[in-house]
Design a protein around this motif. Structure first.
Motif, PDB file in Angstrom:
ATOM      1  N   ARG A   6       0.839  -1.205   0.000  1.00 13.76           N
ATOM      2  CA  ARG A   6       0.000   0.000   0.000  1.00 13.76           C
ATOM      3  C   ARG A   6       0.879   1.262   0.000  1.00 13.76           C
ATOM      4  N   GLN A   7       1.933   1.215   0.816  1.00 10.04           N
ATOM      5  CA  GLN A   7       2.830   2.360   0.939  1.00 10.04           C
ATOM      6  C   GLN A   7       3.595   2.606  -0.380  1.00 10.04           C
ATOM      7  N   SER A   8       4.069   1.516  -1.001  1.00  6.98           N
ATOM      8  CA  SER A   8       4.801   1.674  -2.274  1.00  6.98           C
ATOM      9  C   SER A   8       3.877   2.214  -3.350  1.00  6.98           C
ATOM     10  N   THR A   9       2.610   1.733  -3.346  1.00  5.48           N
ATOM     11  CA  THR A   9       1.671   2.206  -4.369  1.00  5.48           C
ATOM     12  C   THR A   9       1.401   3.696  -4.183  1.00  5.48           C
ATOM     13  N   ARG A  10       1.164   4.099  -2.916  1.00  3.04           N
ATOM     14  CA  ARG A  10       0.932   5.535  -2.630  1.00  3.04           C
ATOM     15  C   ARG A  10       2.138   6.362  -3.067  1.00  3.04           C
ATOM     16  N   MET A  11       3.329   5.849  -2.773  1.00  4.10           N
ATOM     17  CA  MET A  11       4.538   6.581  -3.130  1.00  4.10           C
ATOM     18  C   MET A  11       4.669   6.685  -4.657  1.00  4.10           C
ATOM     19  N   GLY A  12       4.304   5.602  -5.354  1.00  3.21           N
ATOM     20  CA  GLY A  12       4.360   5.619  -6.820  1.00  3.21           C
ATOM     21  C   GLY A  12       3.448   6.698  -7.390  1.00  3.21           C
ATOM     22  N   TRP A  13       2.205   6.776  -6.870  1.00  2.00           N
ATOM     23  CA  TRP A  13       1.257   7.802  -7.333  1.00  2.00           C
ATOM     24  C   TRP A  13       1.782   9.201  -7.007  1.00  2.00           C
ATOM     25  N   TYR A  14       2.325   9.337  -5.822  1.00  3.85           N
ATOM     26  CA  TYR A  14       2.848  10.641  -5.377  1.00  3.85           C
ATOM     27  C   TYR A  14       3.959  11.107  -6.328  1.00  3.85           C
ATOM     28  N   LEU A  15       4.870  10.172  -6.664  1.00  2.42           N
ATOM     29  CA  LEU A  15       5.975  10.532  -7.561  1.00  2.42           C
ATOM     30  C   LEU A  15       5.442  10.913  -8.949  1.00  2.42           C
ATOM     31  N   MET A  16       4.420  10.160  -9.383  1.00  2.00           N
ATOM     32  CA  MET A  16       3.859  10.471 -10.705  1.00  2.00           C
ATOM     33  C   MET A  16       3.214  11.861 -10.710  1.00  2.00           C
ATOM     34  N   ARG A  17       2.489  12.175  -9.614  1.00  2.00           N
ATOM     35  CA  ARG A  17       1.852  13.505  -9.525  1.00  2.00           C
ATOM     36  C   ARG A  17       2.895  14.615  -9.548  1.00  2.00           C
ATOM     37  N   GLN A  18       4.026  14.414  -8.888  1.00  2.00           N
ATOM     38  CA  GLN A  18       5.076  15.441  -8.879  1.00  2.00           C
ATOM     39  C   GLN A  18       5.616  15.638 -10.296  1.00  2.00           C
ATOM     40  N   ARG A  19       5.752  14.488 -11.011  1.00  2.00           N
ATOM     41  CA  ARG A  19       6.300  14.578 -12.370  1.00  2.00           C
ATOM     42  C   ARG A  19       5.321  15.313 -13.286  1.00  2.00           C
ATOM     43  N   LEU A  20       4.012  14.967 -13.172  1.00  2.00           N
ATOM     44  CA  LEU A  20       3.006  15.621 -14.016  1.00  2.00           C
ATOM     45  C   LEU A  20       2.940  17.120 -13.722  1.00  2.00           C
ATOM     46  N   ALA A  21       3.132  17.474 -12.429  1.00  2.00           N
ATOM     47  CA  ALA A  21       3.093  18.899 -12.040  1.00  2.00           C
ATOM     48  C   ALA A  21       4.424  19.592 -12.342  1.00  2.00           C
ATOM     49  N   LYS A  22       5.379  18.822 -12.880  1.00  4.46           N
ATOM     50  CA  LYS A  22       6.723  19.332 -13.201  1.00  4.46           C
ATOM     51  C   LYS A  22       7.406  19.967 -11.983  1.00  4.46           C
ATOM     52  N   ARG A  23       7.130  19.381 -10.812  1.00  3.20           N
ATOM     53  CA  ARG A  23       7.757  19.859  -9.589  1.00  3.20           C
ATOM     54  C   ARG A  23       9.138  19.221  -9.485  1.00  3.20           C
ATOM     55  N   GLU A  24      10.174  20.033  -9.398  1.00  2.00           N
ATOM     56  CA  GLU A  24      11.536  19.468  -9.390  1.00  2.00           C
ATOM     57  C   GLU A  24      11.978  18.975  -8.024  1.00  2.00           C
ATOM     58  N   LYS A  25      11.577  19.712  -6.977  1.00  2.00           N
ATOM     59  CA  LYS A  25      12.000  19.324  -5.622  1.00  2.00           C
ATOM     60  C   LYS A  25      10.768  19.169  -4.727  1.00  2.00           C
ATOM     61  N   PHE A  26      10.711  18.035  -4.040  1.00  2.00           N
ATOM     62  CA  PHE A  26       9.554  17.729  -3.195  1.00  2.00           C
ATOM     63  C   PHE A  26       9.998  16.726  -2.141  1.00  2.00           C
ATOM     64  N   PRO A  27       9.326  16.679  -1.000  1.00  2.00           N
ATOM     65  CA  PRO A  27       9.762  15.752   0.047  1.00  2.00           C
ATOM     66  C   PRO A  27       9.152  14.355  -0.110  1.00  2.00           C
ATOM     67  N   LEU A  28       9.948  13.336   0.183  1.00  2.00           N
ATOM     68  CA  LEU A  28       9.408  11.967   0.222  1.00  2.00           C
ATOM     69  C   LEU A  28       8.994  11.633   1.654  1.00  2.00           C
ATOM     70  N   ILE A  29       9.864  11.975   2.590  1.00  2.00           N
ATOM     71  CA  ILE A  29       9.595  11.765   4.020  1.00  2.00           C
ATOM     72  C   ILE A  29      10.051  13.031   4.735  1.00  2.00           C
ATOM     73  N   VAL A  30       9.321  13.450   5.754  1.00  2.00           N
ATOM     74  CA  VAL A  30       9.833  14.523   6.612  1.00  2.00           C
ATOM     75  C   VAL A  30      10.315  13.903   7.924  1.00  2.00           C
ATOM     76  N   GLU A  31      11.505  14.287   8.341  1.00  2.00           N
ATOM     77  CA  GLU A  31      12.004  13.917   9.668  1.00  2.00           C
ATOM     78  C   GLU A  31      11.483  14.988  10.620  1.00  2.00           C
ATOM     79  N   LEU A  32      10.500  14.634  11.407  1.00  2.00           N
ATOM     80  CA  LEU A  32       9.882  15.590  12.323  1.00  2.00           C
ATOM     81  C   LEU A  32      10.490  15.419  13.713  1.00  2.00           C
ATOM     82  N   GLU A  33      11.074  16.506  14.243  1.00  2.00           N
ATOM     83  CA  GLU A  33      11.690  16.429  15.576  1.00  2.00           C
ATOM     84  C   GLU A  33      10.940  17.375  16.517  1.00  2.00           C
ATOM     85  N   PRO A  34       9.915  16.868  17.207  1.00  2.00           N
ATOM     86  CA  PRO A  34       9.084  17.757  18.028  1.00  2.00           C
ATOM     87  C   PRO A  34       9.715  18.113  19.366  1.00  2.00           C
TER      88      PRO A  34
END
Ligand code: SF4
Ligand code: SF4
Length: 333
Positions: A6-34
């Motif tokens: 499920r996670q790989s599929t979501r990531m695949g769609w996310y990457l495709m959306r970034q490519r279609l939007a021609k976004r060059e830089k985007f986060p895959l994971i955020v390291e959140l340090e609260p």
């Protein structure tokens, strides 16, 4: 495994959306340090050296959620310090899960059994438990006896209660191919954790112990010997095959620090989780005001020995998504 798919599929769609939007830089994971405070004081740690007034700071729930939403990242790794010290950490995690973010909560597990009832199992939530080796090796790494036993007990309880449990293991110069194999066999076969993450330790400037960080050649030697004989395939490692090739010296590529950015009580840290050259108020500002070309091995001396997941897994994931052969290899596991 269903969650991993499920996670790989979501990531695949996310990457495709970034490519279609021609976004060059985007986060895959955020390291959140609260928070930066911890209930251990490991000498290889570069996070707990802040003055007391900083260690006492706690990120508010709304601030954490707003930062992740602004970035658009599909995955969040909650780290610290020790996140379970934060009194609202379960609310931060559940708010992110509600937004269908895949959340990994990184912990040394000392407080896990006590806090477990605040959390609910979900396909979007996983524990990421710090285990650096078998009993003696781990207790030596965290500099306190008995921590290994408590972490193992917590893993068993969390699994019994239906949680997804992963582990996070950092290797130093006192590791050998044998200690790598022993700990991964134990986690994979005896404890049967869902997935395992591995990393060579990064030489934090602030870490009290500066002697035991692996150089690039040592890292490649360690992992190529540890992975030999088809062992790599039998372990449920939570990494792309290309990143594992990179660790054992079969592939080499540049760092993509903007792919796994870090957000802490100070803001978005420039350029990555490991180095701090200032902070930005938003992910967008971080992207637009950082000279990304000045970081990475061969460009900044502080990056010389870095082979960390936060810089190189994004490169591996992006290269995988552009290659049918690598995508099929990743799907095959
Ligand atoms: S448990 Fe993690 S955050 Fe705490 S001191 Fe050790 S390395 Fe640092
Ligand atoms: S190589 Fe990349 S991830 Fe590693 S310290 Fe440098 S900027 Fe950070």
């Amino acid at each position: 495994m269903a969650v991993a798919i499920r996670q790989s599929t979501r990531m695949g769609w996310y990457l495709m959306r970034q490519r279609l939007a021609k976004r060059e830089k985007f986060p895959l994971i955020v390291e959140l340090e609260p928070l930066f405070q911890c209930n251990l004081a490991c000498s290889g740690c570069g996070k707990i050296q802040h003055p007391d007034h900083v260690l006492r700071r706690r990120m508010r729930v709304e601030q954490a959620v707003a930062a992740i939403e602004e970035s658009g990242a599909p995955m969040v790794s909650i780290a610290g310090g020790e996140p379970l010290i934060h009194p609202e950490i379960h609310t931060i995690a559940s708010e992110l899960v509600k937004r269908k973010k895949f959340v990994y909560l990184c912990t040394n597990a000392l407080l896990l059994e006590r806090k477990l009832s605040n959390f609910k199992p979900s396909p979007y939530f996983a524990w990421a438990i710090h285990i650096d080796g078998l009993r003696e090796r781990h207790d030596e790494s965290v500099e306190r006896e008995g921590v290994f036993e408590r972490a193992v007990a917590a893993i068993k309880v969390a699994k019994e209660k239906g949680f997804r449990v992963t582990t996070n293991t950092t290797f130093f110069t006192h590791d050998s191919p044998k200690t790598v194999q022993e700990v991964l066999d134990f986690l994979n076969d005896d404890l049967e954790v869902d997935q395992m993450m591995i990393s060579p330790a990064y030489a934090y400037e602030k870490a009290p112990d500066q002697e035991h960080f692996l150089g690039v050649a040592q890292t490649r030697e360690l992992f190529s010997e540890a992975f030999a004989g088809g062992r790599r395939k039998k372990w449920r490692l939570n990494h792309s095959p290309l990143f594992l090739d990179f660790l054992e010296g079969k592939a080499d590529f540049d760092c993509t620090a903007w792919g796994i950015p870090s957000y802490s009580v100070f803001g978005w840290q420039r350029p990555c989780y490991l180095m701090s050259d200032g902070y930005a108020a938003t992910y967008r500002e971080l992207i637009e005001t950082t000279d990304w070309s000045s970081y990475g091995r061969g460009r900044d001396p502080r990056c010389a020995n870095c082979m960390a997941h936060c810089g190189y897994e994004p490169t591996a994931v992006l290269q995988t998504s552009r290659s049918l052969k690598q995508s099929l290899r990743a799907l095959a596991g």
